[in-house]
Design an enzyme around this catalytic site. Structure first.
Site, PDB file in Angstrom:
ATOM      1  N   GLY A  72      -7.055  48.112 -11.199  1.00 37.45           N
ATOM      2  CA  GLY A  72      -6.467  49.052 -10.244  1.00 37.45           C
ATOM      3  C   GLY A  72      -6.642  48.529  -8.833  1.00 37.45           C
ATOM      4  O   GLY A  72      -6.596  47.325  -8.598  1.00 37.45           O
ATOM      5  N   GLN A  88      -9.257  48.392  -6.634  1.00 38.96           N
ATOM      6  CA  GLN A  88     -10.368  47.466  -6.411  1.00 38.96           C
ATOM      7  C   GLN A  88     -10.287  46.291  -7.383  1.00 38.96           C
ATOM      8  O   GLN A  88     -10.492  45.148  -7.008  1.00 38.96           O
ATOM      9  CB  GLN A  88     -11.723  48.180  -6.585  1.00 38.96           C
ATOM     10  CG  GLN A  88     -12.041  49.169  -5.481  1.00 38.96           C
ATOM     11  CD  GLN A  88     -12.321  48.489  -4.139  1.00 38.96           C
ATOM     12  OE1 GLN A  88     -12.808  47.364  -4.070  1.00 38.96           O
ATOM     13  NE2 GLN A  88     -11.990  49.178  -3.069  1.00 38.96           N
ATOM     14  N   ARG A  93      -8.269  48.554 -21.615  1.00 43.06           N
ATOM     15  CA  ARG A  93      -8.287  49.283 -22.881  1.00 43.06           C
ATOM     16  C   ARG A  93      -7.006  48.970 -23.644  1.00 43.06           C
ATOM     17  O   ARG A  93      -5.962  48.660 -23.036  1.00 43.06           O
ATOM     18  CB  ARG A  93      -8.459  50.779 -22.662  1.00 43.06           C
ATOM     19  CG  ARG A  93      -7.608  51.340 -21.546  1.00 43.06           C
ATOM     20  CD  ARG A  93      -7.859  52.808 -21.370  1.00 43.06           C
ATOM     21  NE  ARG A  93      -7.217  53.260 -20.131  1.00 43.06           N
ATOM     22  CZ  ARG A  93      -7.236  54.515 -19.721  1.00 43.06           C
ATOM     23  NH1 ARG A  93      -7.842  55.445 -20.430  1.00 43.06           N
ATOM     24  NH2 ARG A  93      -6.639  54.863 -18.600  1.00 43.06           N
ATOM     25  N   SER A 113      -1.538  48.301 -14.915  1.00 46.34           N
ATOM     26  CA  SER A 113      -2.753  47.479 -14.815  1.00 46.34           C
ATOM     27  C   SER A 113      -2.555  46.158 -15.575  1.00 46.34           C
ATOM     28  O   SER A 113      -2.979  45.101 -15.126  1.00 46.34           O
ATOM     29  CB  SER A 113      -3.963  48.236 -15.349  1.00 46.34           C
ATOM     30  OG  SER A 113      -3.729  48.688 -16.655  1.00 46.34           O
ATOM     31  N   ASP A 153     -14.683  56.265 -11.520  1.00 46.78           N
ATOM     32  CA  ASP A 153     -16.055  56.693 -11.755  1.00 46.78           C
ATOM     33  C   ASP A 153     -16.189  57.704 -12.891  1.00 46.78           C
ATOM     34  O   ASP A 153     -17.133  57.652 -13.669  1.00 46.78           O
ATOM     35  CB  ASP A 153     -16.630  57.275 -10.457  1.00 46.78           C
ATOM     36  CG  ASP A 153     -16.681  56.218  -9.378  1.00 46.78           C
ATOM     37  OD1 ASP A 153     -17.324  55.181  -9.611  1.00 46.78           O
ATOM     38  OD2 ASP A 153     -16.063  56.406  -8.311  1.00 46.78           O
ATOM     39  N   LYS A 154     -15.234  58.606 -12.985  1.00 43.55           N
ATOM     40  CA  LYS A 154     -15.296  59.613 -14.043  1.00 43.55           C
ATOM     41  C   LYS A 154     -15.333  58.996 -15.438  1.00 43.55           C
ATOM     42  O   LYS A 154     -15.812  59.608 -16.378  1.00 43.55           O
ATOM     43  CB  LYS A 154     -14.030  60.479 -13.978  1.00 43.55           C
ATOM     44  CG  LYS A 154     -14.189  61.766 -13.254  1.00 43.55           C
ATOM     45  CD  LYS A 154     -12.920  62.585 -13.490  1.00 43.55           C
ATOM     46  CE  LYS A 154     -12.863  63.744 -12.523  1.00 43.55           C
ATOM     47  NZ  LYS A 154     -11.599  64.473 -12.622  1.00 43.55           N
ATOM     48  N   GLN A 155     -14.737  57.810 -15.567  1.00 42.60           N
ATOM     49  CA  GLN A 155     -14.619  57.173 -16.883  1.00 42.60           C
ATOM     50  C   GLN A 155     -15.821  56.290 -17.204  1.00 42.60           C
ATOM     51  O   GLN A 155     -15.904  55.731 -18.288  1.00 42.60           O
ATOM     52  CB  GLN A 155     -13.364  56.296 -16.936  1.00 42.60           C
ATOM     53  CG  GLN A 155     -12.086  56.980 -16.514  1.00 42.60           C
ATOM     54  CD  GLN A 155     -11.709  58.100 -17.458  1.00 42.60           C
ATOM     55  OE1 GLN A 155     -12.006  58.022 -18.645  1.00 42.60           O
ATOM     56  NE2 GLN A 155     -11.091  59.135 -16.932  1.00 42.60           N
ATOM     57  N   HIS A 192     -19.820  51.101  -7.238  1.00 41.99           N
ATOM     58  CA  HIS A 192     -20.313  52.411  -6.798  1.00 41.99           C
ATOM     59  C   HIS A 192     -21.424  52.788  -7.780  1.00 41.99           C
ATOM     60  O   HIS A 192     -21.317  52.499  -8.973  1.00 41.99           O
ATOM     61  CB  HIS A 192     -19.172  53.433  -6.838  1.00 41.99           C
ATOM     62  CG  HIS A 192     -19.524  54.796  -6.303  1.00 41.99           C
ATOM     63  ND1 HIS A 192     -20.436  55.003  -5.297  1.00 41.99           N
ATOM     64  CD2 HIS A 192     -19.068  56.032  -6.652  1.00 41.99           C
ATOM     65  CE1 HIS A 192     -20.520  56.304  -5.039  1.00 41.99           C
ATOM     66  NE2 HIS A 192     -19.701  56.946  -5.851  1.00 41.99           N
ATOM     67  N   ASP A 203     -23.343  57.836   0.335  1.00 40.77           N
ATOM     68  CA  ASP A 203     -21.891  57.885   0.153  1.00 40.77           C
ATOM     69  C   ASP A 203     -21.435  59.329  -0.072  1.00 40.77           C
ATOM     70  O   ASP A 203     -20.489  59.804   0.558  1.00 40.77           O
ATOM     71  CB  ASP A 203     -21.519  57.006  -1.051  1.00 40.77           C
ATOM     72  CG  ASP A 203     -20.025  56.852  -1.214  1.00 40.77           C
ATOM     73  OD1 ASP A 203     -19.416  56.211  -0.342  1.00 40.77           O
ATOM     74  OD2 ASP A 203     -19.458  57.371  -2.194  1.00 40.77           O
TER      75      ASP A 203
HETATM   76  N1  LIG Z   1     -10.830  52.947  -3.885  1.00 38.93           N
HETATM   77  C1  LIG Z   1     -11.775  52.658  -3.005  1.00 38.93           C
HETATM   78  O1  LIG Z   1     -11.536  52.763  -1.807  1.00 38.93           O
HETATM   79  C2  LIG Z   1     -13.123  52.172  -3.466  1.00 38.93           C
HETATM   80  C3  LIG Z   1     -13.975  51.579  -2.539  1.00 38.93           C
HETATM   81  C4  LIG Z   1     -15.199  51.090  -2.982  1.00 38.93           C
HETATM   82  C5  LIG Z   1     -15.564  51.228  -4.307  1.00 38.93           C
HETATM   83  N2  LIG Z   1     -14.706  51.821  -5.192  1.00 38.93           N
HETATM   84  C6  LIG Z   1     -15.107  51.922  -6.594  1.00 38.93           C
HETATM   85  O2  LIG Z   1     -14.315  51.015  -7.372  1.00 38.93           O
HETATM   86  C7  LIG Z   1     -14.203  51.522  -8.706  1.00 38.93           C
HETATM   87  C8  LIG Z   1     -12.747  51.504  -9.115  1.00 38.93           C
HETATM   88  O3  LIG Z   1     -12.007  52.345  -8.281  1.00 38.93           O
HETATM   89  P1  LIG Z   1     -10.445  52.157  -8.009  1.00 38.93           P
HETATM   90  O4  LIG Z   1     -10.122  53.035  -6.859  1.00 38.93           O
HETATM   91  O5  LIG Z   1     -10.136  50.729  -7.928  1.00 38.93           O
HETATM   92  O6  LIG Z   1      -9.812  52.766  -9.340  1.00 38.93           O
HETATM   93  P2  LIG Z   1      -8.261  52.796  -9.804  1.00 38.93           P
HETATM   94  O7  LIG Z   1      -7.392  52.197  -8.774  1.00 38.93           O
HETATM   95  O8  LIG Z   1      -8.015  54.179 -10.249  1.00 38.93           O
HETATM   96  O9  LIG Z   1      -8.211  51.793 -11.047  1.00 38.93           O
HETATM   97  C9  LIG Z   1      -8.749  52.129 -12.259  1.00 38.93           C
HETATM   98  C10 LIG Z   1      -8.470  51.027 -13.295  1.00 38.93           C
HETATM   99  O10 LIG Z   1      -9.266  51.324 -14.438  1.00 38.93           O
HETATM  100  C11 LIG Z   1      -8.451  51.489 -15.589  1.00 38.93           C
HETATM  101  N3  LIG Z   1      -8.944  52.620 -16.381  1.00 38.93           N
HETATM  102  C12 LIG Z   1      -8.788  53.946 -16.122  1.00 38.93           C
HETATM  103  N4  LIG Z   1      -9.404  54.672 -17.070  1.00 38.93           N
HETATM  104  C13 LIG Z   1      -9.944  53.819 -17.944  1.00 38.93           C
HETATM  105  C14 LIG Z   1     -10.687  53.958 -19.143  1.00 38.93           C
HETATM  106  N5  LIG Z   1     -11.031  55.152 -19.614  1.00 38.93           N
HETATM  107  N6  LIG Z   1     -11.059  52.844 -19.788  1.00 38.93           N
HETATM  108  C15 LIG Z   1     -10.746  51.626 -19.319  1.00 38.93           C
HETATM  109  N7  LIG Z   1     -10.043  51.423 -18.190  1.00 38.93           N
HETATM  110  C16 LIG Z   1      -9.648  52.503 -17.508  1.00 38.93           C
HETATM  111  C17 LIG Z   1      -7.049  51.698 -15.087  1.00 38.93           C
HETATM  112  O11 LIG Z   1      -6.143  51.040 -15.962  1.00 38.93           O
HETATM  113  P3  LIG Z   1      -5.282  51.798 -17.096  1.00 38.93           P
HETATM  114  O12 LIG Z   1      -5.237  53.237 -16.751  1.00 38.93           O
HETATM  115  O13 LIG Z   1      -3.962  51.126 -17.054  1.00 38.93           O
HETATM  116  O14 LIG Z   1      -6.024  51.512 -18.359  1.00 38.93           O
HETATM  117  C18 LIG Z   1      -7.042  50.974 -13.752  1.00 38.93           C
HETATM  118  O15 LIG Z   1      -6.710  49.633 -13.907  1.00 38.93           O
HETATM  119  C19 LIG Z   1     -14.863  52.888  -8.699  1.00 38.93           C
HETATM  120  O16 LIG Z   1     -16.181  52.749  -9.159  1.00 38.93           O
HETATM  121  C20 LIG Z   1     -14.871  53.263  -7.226  1.00 38.93           C
HETATM  122  O17 LIG Z   1     -15.903  54.158  -6.864  1.00 38.93           O
HETATM  123  C21 LIG Z   1     -13.486  52.273  -4.783  1.00 38.93           C
HETATM  124 MG   LIG Z   2     -17.534  56.005   0.503  1.00 40.44          MG
END
Ligand SMILES: NC(=O)c1ccc[n+]([C@@H]2O[C@H](COP(=O)([O-])OP(=O)(O)OC[C@H]3O[C@@H](n4cnc5c(N)ncnc54)[C@H](OP(=O)(O)O)[C@@H]3O)[C@@H](O)[C@H]2O)c1
Ligand SMILES: [Mg+2]
Lengths: 493, 520
Positions: free
Chosen positions: A46, A48, A68, A78, A108-110, A132, A217
Site C-alpha cells: 500500500g 508505505q 495474501r 497491491s 494496523d487493525k490487521q 508503527h 503517536d
Molecule cells: N500512512 C502513513 O502515513 C503511515 C506513516 C507511518 C507509518 N505507517 C504505518 O505503516 C503501516 C501500513 O500503513 P499504510 O498506510 O501503508 O497501509 P495501506 O496503504 O492501507 O496498505 C495496506 C496494504 O496491506 C495489505 N493488506 C490489507 N489487509 C491485509 C491483510 N489482512 N492481510 C495481508 N495484507 C493486507 C493491502 O493489500 P490488499 O488489500 O490488496 O491485500 C495493502 O497493500 C501501518 O502500520 C501504519 O501505521 C503509516
Molecule cells: Mg503519527
C-alpha cells in the site's frame, strides 16, 4: 493478549518511555551494509509498502513482496503496484521461509491476524519489522523468541517517503528495537541500515522505543493534530456564520487558514507563527491561548492517562469488534457539519489576511501544541519524541484539511487516529461552550487590528515574547528543525 | 530595422477582409521594471486587424513579460487596449499559452518528481488527458467533436487515456496547443510554440495555425524559429525595452561569434573510467500494462563515444535515458549493464548517478524552485534536487568558477524560480557539468535558450568532449547540435530504427529530412 506496556514494572515503563536519542549522522556511516545481500520481504503493498520498497531497492537491497492469496489471485491494486514495478511477488508460503527480514506494512487493525499467519513460516533467527508499534505495545503481540523485532517509522505519508528519497533527501524517521526480541543484538544495526535505505538518515533519525512511539503517536494525533484542528475548525466556522459573516468566506478562511498559519510553525515554531500577528493581536492571542490551555488541560490529561493505561486501545478495539459502530457514526456526523457542507467561496484571501482575520486559530494552535507537548513530557515521554508528535506533524495534517476539509483529513489518517480524533472532538466542543460565547468577529472573520490602537505596553509585550520563546517546545524544536532545514520545500500529505 | 513608435505603412501580400486597417491591439507607453532593471521602456505597439506577428529576440529581452502584459497576467504601467470584434463567432478572449506547463493532482496540489512517470501506481494521482479536455471543453462551451481533428493532426489521439503525469514535455506542449486551437480566441499568443515538438509535429502545427488564422484568430508567436506558418506577416524584436520591427523572417541567421572565455581548469581533466563499457542493453523491454514503451532494445555505449539520440515525440527516448540514470523501476527486471556492473547487483541509484550529469525538460520542470542559483549548481555534486549539505572549500570554489563562466555571478543568490526560463536552463546546464562526469546525458538541453546561448553551450560541450567525456545528446533541431557527435541511434515506436555512424554533420540533416518524409 495482554497490553504489553501494562505488564511492565514501573521502572521499566519509564525506561522505555524515556528512550529518545537524536542520532548523529556519523552513526550511519556503515550505510545499508547490515542488510546487504539479505532477503527483505514486505507484507502489503500500500502507501508505505510500495514507497518504502522502491527506496530500499534503489539503495541496493533485495526486496520482494508477499501478499495474501486473494490479492494475488484477484490481481488487486497491491499486486499490480508490486508486479508492474518489477518486484517479485509471492504467497506467504513461497517467500516468508527464505526471508531474512519480514517487513509488515499492512494496516494496523490487521496486524494480529497477519503476524499470526506469517510468524510460523519465518525462519529461525530472522527479523520482523514494523512502521508503527501498536500491535506490539497495545495488543501485546508475542513474537517468537528467536526473532528480532524492529521498528522503522517514517514521520510522513508514503508518497513523501518516495518523493524526498528521489530528490536525494528523506523524511524524519523513528527507529526502535523491541527489548523482548533482540536475541542476537543485531536489531539496532539493522534498523539503522533500513533508515539509510529509505533515506531517513538524511532528515534526522530519532532512536525511540516501541512504547515511546505508540504512546506519543496516539497522544499527538488525538489531541492537537487531528482532534483540536477539527474542533477548532468547526467552532470557528459556526461562530462566523452565527455572527453574519458570509458563509463562503468563512468556509475558505477555515479550510485554508490552518495550512497557512501552520506553515509558519513548520519554519520557525510557535514563535514564527505568533510573530506573524500585530503586537496587539499577538498579546490577545497569547491571553486567550492561556485561557484555552487552562480549560482543555484536564481533557488532554485524560487522553494521555487513557493512552497510558491502555483504556483507549481497549475501547477502540471493542469498537472494531463491534463493526466500527461508533467510528462510522462519528464519521457520518463529521461529514454533515455545516463547515463540511459549505463550499469555499470564490473570494481572494491573501496570506497575511489568514493571520489577521483568524487570530482564534493561532491561539488554538499554540494552546494545542504546547498542551500536547507539556502533557506528554509530564507523562515521561522525552521532549524530542513529544516534538515530533505535536509541532512537527501539525502542518502535515493541516495540509490535508486545506485539500478537502475534515473528511479528507480523516480519510488520510489511520483508523486509530480517526477514532481518537472523534473521541476528543466529542468531548472538547462542549468544554469550550462558555469560552466560545465570548468570542467575537475580531478574533475570527474580521481583521483584529481594525479600529484598534496599534500601541502596546512594552513590558507586556516583552513578557509575552519571553513566554513564547522560552517554552521547551521552542528550544527542542530549534535544534531538530536545523537538522531538517532541507525539509523546507516539502509539500506534504 | 525601423522603430515602431512611429506609425508606418508596410507591404503585405495577403488579402485582408473587412475591418482591415483598424487597430486590434493598441499598446502605449508600457513600462516594466524588474529588480531595478527596466525591462520595457515606453513601449508602443499597434496590431492591426488581420495581422499575425512573430516576436523574436534574445533570452531575457522581455518578450514573455510583454505577452503577459497584453493578456493582463503581468502588471505594468501604461495602456493596453484590445478591440475585440463583437460580431465575430470567435470568443472575445486574449489567450496566452505559456512555454511552461502546469498541472495539479486530483487533490489540487502539485508535488511531483521527475521520475514519477516511470513508476506504476494504481491509485491515480492525476487526471487523464481525456478528463482534462472534457473539463476544459465544458468550462469553455466547446464541442468535443471539434477537438478530434486537432488531436489527430498533432498525433495526440493515442494519449487520451494517459494520465497527465505520464506525459513527456513535448506531449504537454501539444496538450496546451490542442486547448488553444480548440478554443480559437480572437487573440492567441503562444510562447515557444515549437519547443519539444518533433519535425513532423512542427509542420502539422503550422498548418493548424494557418487554419485558425483563416478563421479570424490573430496570432503572436514568440520564438526564434525559422519555419513559421504562412500567415505570419509582421516581425519584431525587443531591443532595450522597445519594440523594433524587422523587415522579414531573416531574423536569427547571423551566426554569433565564438565564445572566447576559457573553461575552468577542473573541467579540462579527462574523466577516469572504471570500465570501458558505459551502457550495455540486451533485449530491453519496458511496458505499462498493455502498452509497450521499449521493445527489444540492444545498444552499447563505450567510454568516450558521442551519441546522438533521436526519434519522434513518444518514441521512448526519455524512457531509454531513465534506464541509464537509475530512474526506472523496471530496470531491475531487464538485462542492463551500467559502468560495467549488472543493474540490480547491489548498487544503489546514487552509485550510478555519481558517474552521470543529466538534464532533460522534465528534470528542469520538476527541479526544486526554492533553491538559489548557487545551490542548484552545487547540488550537482551530489545528484540531489536541492542542496542538503555544506560544500567543502575546494568544491565551493569550483561552483564559484562555473557560476562566473556562465555569467551568472550577479544572479547567484537569486531563487532559481525568479529567473527567466532561459537563465534557469543555463543554471541547470552548469549543474550538469559541475562534477566533470564520465557521462553527460543532454536531453534537449538548449530548450528555451536563444540562438547565441545555444551555440555557446554546444561549443562548451565540444570542448568538454574533446577531453574524453562520453555523451548522449537528444536534439530535434538538426542545425543546433554540437560538432563532436559521431554516432546516432534513432528510435521509433519503442524500437531501434537506426544505429549508424555520423560522418559529417551535413549528412545527418539530409537523412533526417528523409526520415521525416517517410514518417508522414
Ligand atoms: N500512512 C502513513 O502515513 C503511515 C506513516 C507511518 C507509518 N505507517 C504505518 O505503516 C503501516 C501500513 O500503513 P499504510 O498506510 O501503508 O497501509 P495501506 O496503504 O492501507 O496498505 C495496506 C496494504 O496491506 C495489505 N493488506 C490489507 N489487509 C491485509 C491483510 N489482512 N492481510 C495481508 N495484507 C493486507 C493491502 O493489500 P490488499 O488489500 O490488496 O491485500 C495493502 O497493500 C501501518 O502500520 C501504519 O501505521 C503509516
Ligand atoms: Mg503519527
Amino acid at each position: 493478549m495482554a497490553n504489553y506496556f501494562n505488564t511492565l514494572p514501573l521502572r521499566e515503563k519509564l525506561n522505555q518511555l524515556g528512550v529518545c536519542d537524536f542520532m548523529d549522522s556519523s552513526e550511519f556511516l556503515d550505510g545499508v551494509n547490515a542488510l546487504k545481500g539479505k532477503k527483505l520481504v514486505i507484507v502489503g503493498c500500500g502507501a508505505q509498502g510500495l514507497n518504502q520498497g522502491l527506496n530500499l531497492r534503489d539503495s541496493g537491497l533485495d526486496v520482494s513482496y508477499t501478499l495474501r492469496k486473494e490479492a494475488i489471485e484477484g490481481k488487486r491494486d497491491s499486486w499490480k503496484n508490486a508486479t508492474e514495478n518489477n518486484f517479485t511477488v509471492g504467497t506467504y508460503e513461497e517467500l516468508i521461509p527464505n526471508a531474512d527480514v519480514v517487513i509488515n506494512l499492512t494496516p494496523d487493525k490487521q496486524h494480529t491476524a497477519v503476524v499470526k499467519s506469517i510468524m510460523p513460516l519465518m525462519k529461525e533467527g530472522a527479523t520482523l519489522s514494523y512502521s508503527h508499534g501498536f500491535n506490539i505495545v497495545e495488543e501485546g503481540m508475542q513474537i517468537r523468541k528467536d526473532l528480532t523485532v524492529i521498528m522503522v517509522a517514517p514521520k510522513c505519508p508514503g508518497s513523501e517517503v518516495r518523493a524526498e528519497y528521489v530528490r536525494g533527501f528523506g523524511v524524519p524517521t523513528l527507529i526502535a528495537v523491541h527489548p523482548e526480541n533482540d536475541p542476537q543484538g543485531k536489531g539496532l544495526a539493522q534498523a539503522k541500515a533500513y533508515a539509510v535505505g529509505t533515506g531517513g538518515h538524511r532528515a534526522g533519525v530519532l532512536k525511540s522505543s516501541f512504547v515511546a512511539e505508540v504512546k506519543s503517536d496516539l497522544m499527538g494525533e488525538q489531541t492537537i493534530l487531528c482532534g483540536l484542528l477539527q474542533t477548532g475548525s468547526i467552532l470557528s466556522f459556526d461562530k462566523m456564520v452565527e455572527k453574519g459573516i458570509d458563509a463562503g468566506y468563512a468556509s475558505k478562511l477555515v479550510q485554508y487558514g490552518v495550512e497557512v498559519i501552520t506553515e509558519a510553525l513548520k519554519q520557525g515554531g510557535i514563535t514564527a507563527m505568533m510573530d506573524r500577528l500585530s503586537n496587539p493581536a499577538k498579546i490577545k492571542a497569547f491571553e486567550i491561548s492561556e485561557e484555552l490551555k487552562d480549560i482543555m488541560r484536564p481533557l488532554f490529561q485524560k487522553h494521555q492517562d487513557d493512552i497510558m493505561s491502555g483504556e483507549f486501545s481497549r475501547i477502540m478495539m471493542e469498537d472494531w469488534a463491534n463493526g466500527d459502530q461508533n467510528l462510522l457514526a462519528w464519521r457520518a456526523e463529521t461529514g454533515e457539519t455545516a463547515f463540511e457542507k459549505t463550499p469555499a467561496g470564490d473570494v481572494k484571501i491573501n496570506e497575511q489576511e489568514y493571520f489577521d482575520n483568524y487570530t482564534l486559530m493561532v491561539a488554538f494552535v499554540r494552546a494545542g501544541v504546547e498542551l500536547a507537548f507539556e502533557t506528554m513530557v509530564q507523562a515521561g515521554i522525552k521532549p524530542e519524541s513529544a516534538y515530533y508528535e505535536s509541532l512537527h506533524e501539525t502542518p502535515l495534517i493541516a495540509n490535508t484539511i486545506a485539500r478537502k476539509k475534515l473528511f479528507e483529513m480523516n480519510r488520510v489518517i489511520s483508523d486509530t487516529a480517526e477514532y481518537g480524533c472523534y473521541l476528543f472532538d466529542q468531548a472538547c466542543k462542549p468544554l469550550l461552550g462558555d469560552f466560545m460565547k465570548k468570542v467575537t468577529t475580531d478574533l475570527v472573520g474580521k481583521n483584529f487590528n481594525e479600529g484598534k490602537d496599534a500601541g502596546v505596553d512594552n513590558r507586556t509585550l516583552i513578557a509575552v515574547n519571553d513566554a513564547i520563546r522560552t517554552h521547551q517546545v521552542e528550544q527542542v524544536g530549534a535544534v531538530l528543525r536545523k537538522a531538517m532545514t532541507a525539509m523546507k520545500t516539502i509539500k506534504t500529505a | 530595422m525601423k522603430n515602431l513608435n512611429n506609425e508606418q505603412s508596410h507591404n503585405n501580400s495577403l488579402s485582408f477582409g473587412e475591418g482591415w486597417g483598424e487597430a486590434f491591439v493598441s499598446i502605449s507607453t508600457l513600462n516594466l521594471k524588474y529588480q531595478h532593471k527596466l525591462v520595457l521602456k515606453d513601449l508602443h505597439w499597434t496590431i492591426l486587424k488581420g495581422e499575425n506577428w512573430l516576436l523574436s529576440g534574445i533570452s531575457g529581452s522581455g518578450k514573455t513579460a510583454l505577452a503577459k502584459a497584453i493578456v493582463g497576467l503581468q502588471s505594468v504601467s501604461g495602456e493596453v487596449k484590445i478591440n475585440f470584434n463583437t460580431e465575430s463567432l470567435l470568443p472575445a478572449k486574449a489567450l496566452f499559452v505559456e512555454s511552461w506547463y502546469q498541472f495539479k493532482n486530483v487533490e489540487g496540489v502539485a508535488n511531483f518528481y521527475y521520475q514519477q512517470r516511470y513508476t506504476s501506481v494504481q491509485a491515480k494521482e492525476t487526471l487523464t488527458v481525456n478528463a482534462e479536455l472534457m473539463s476544459y471543453g465544458k468550462e469553455n462551451n466547446l464541442a468535443f467533436a471539434d477537438a478530434e481533428p486537432i488531436l489527430k493532426a498533432l498525433g495526440f489521439s493515442a494519449l487520451k487515456n494517459s494520465q497527465l503525469i505520464e506525459l513527456s514535455s513535448g506531449e504537454h506542449k501539444k496538450l496546451q496547443l490542442v486547448k488553444a486551437l480548440w478554443l480559437k480566441p480572437q487573440l492567441l499568443i503562444i510562447d515557444q510554440p515549437y519547443t519539444g515538438l518533433d519535425a513532423a509535429s512542427r509542420k502539422h502545427l503550422n498548418v493548424l495555425l494557418d487554419d485558425v488564422s483563416a478563421e479570424g484568430v490573430q496570432l503572436i508567436l514568440i520564438c526564434n524559429d525559422a519555419e513559421l506558418p504562412f500567415c505570419i506577416n509582421r516581425f519584431a524584436t525587443i531591443e532595450a525595452g522597445e519594440l523594433v520591427e524587422m523587415n522579414s523572417r531573416e531574423i536569427a541567421s547571423a551566426l554569433p561569434e565564438k565564445y572566447e572565455r576559457e573553461i575552468p581548469d577542473f573541467l579540462k581533466e579527462s574523466p577516469v573510467y572504471s570500465s570501458n563499457n558505459i551502457v550495455k542493453m540486451v533485449d530491453v523491454n519496458i511496458s505499462y500494462g498493455e502498452k509497450q514503451v521499449l521493445n527489444n532494445i540492444n545498444w552499447e555505449v563505450k567510454a568516450g563515444e558521442k551519441w546522438l539520440l533521436q526519434g519522434p515525440n513518444g518514441s521512448g527516448k526519455s524512457t531509454l535515458l531513465s534506464l541509464i540514470n537509475g530512474d526506472h523501476p523496471q530496470s531491475y527486471a531487464n538485462t542492463l549493464y551500467l559502468f560495467g556492473n549488472k543493474r540490480g547487483s547491489g548498487e544503489s541509484i546514487w552509485d550510478i548517478k555519481q558517474h552521470i550529469g543529466l538534464i532533460s525538460p522534465e528534470f528542469h520542470w520538476y527541479f526544486d524552485a526554492s533553491s538559489t542559483v548557487w545551490e542548484s549548481i552545487a547540488s550537482g555534486f551530489y545528484d540531489t534536487v536541492g542542496l542538503f549539505q555544506h560544500l567543502p572549500f575546494s568544491k565551493s570554489a569550483q561552483v564559484d568558477e562555473l557560476v562566473a563562466y556562465f555569467g551568472l555571478t550577479e544572479n547567484k543568490n537569486e531563487l532559481l524560480s525568479a529567473l527567466p526560463l532561459g537563465k534557469q536552463r543555463m543554471v541547470l546546464l552548469a549543474r550538469t557539468i559541475i562534477k566533470n562526469p564520465e557521462l553527460l546525458i543532454l536531453d534537449e538541453p538548449c530548450q528555451g535558450l536563444d540562438l547565441q546561448q545555444t551555440q555557446h553551450f554546444n561549443q562548451l560541450v565540444d570542448e568538454l568532449c574533446s577531453n574524453g567525456m562520453t555523451l548522449i545528446y537528444v536534439g530535434h533541431f538538426e542545425s543546433l547540435l554540437p560538432n563532436c557527435l559521431e554516432k546516432r541511434i534513432v528510435l521509433e515506436n519503442g524500437k531501434v530504427k537506426v544505429i549508424e555512424r555520423i560522418l559529417e554533420k551535413n549528412s545527418i540533416i539530409e537523412k533526417e529530412n528523409y526520415s521525416t518524409l517517410v514518417e508522414q
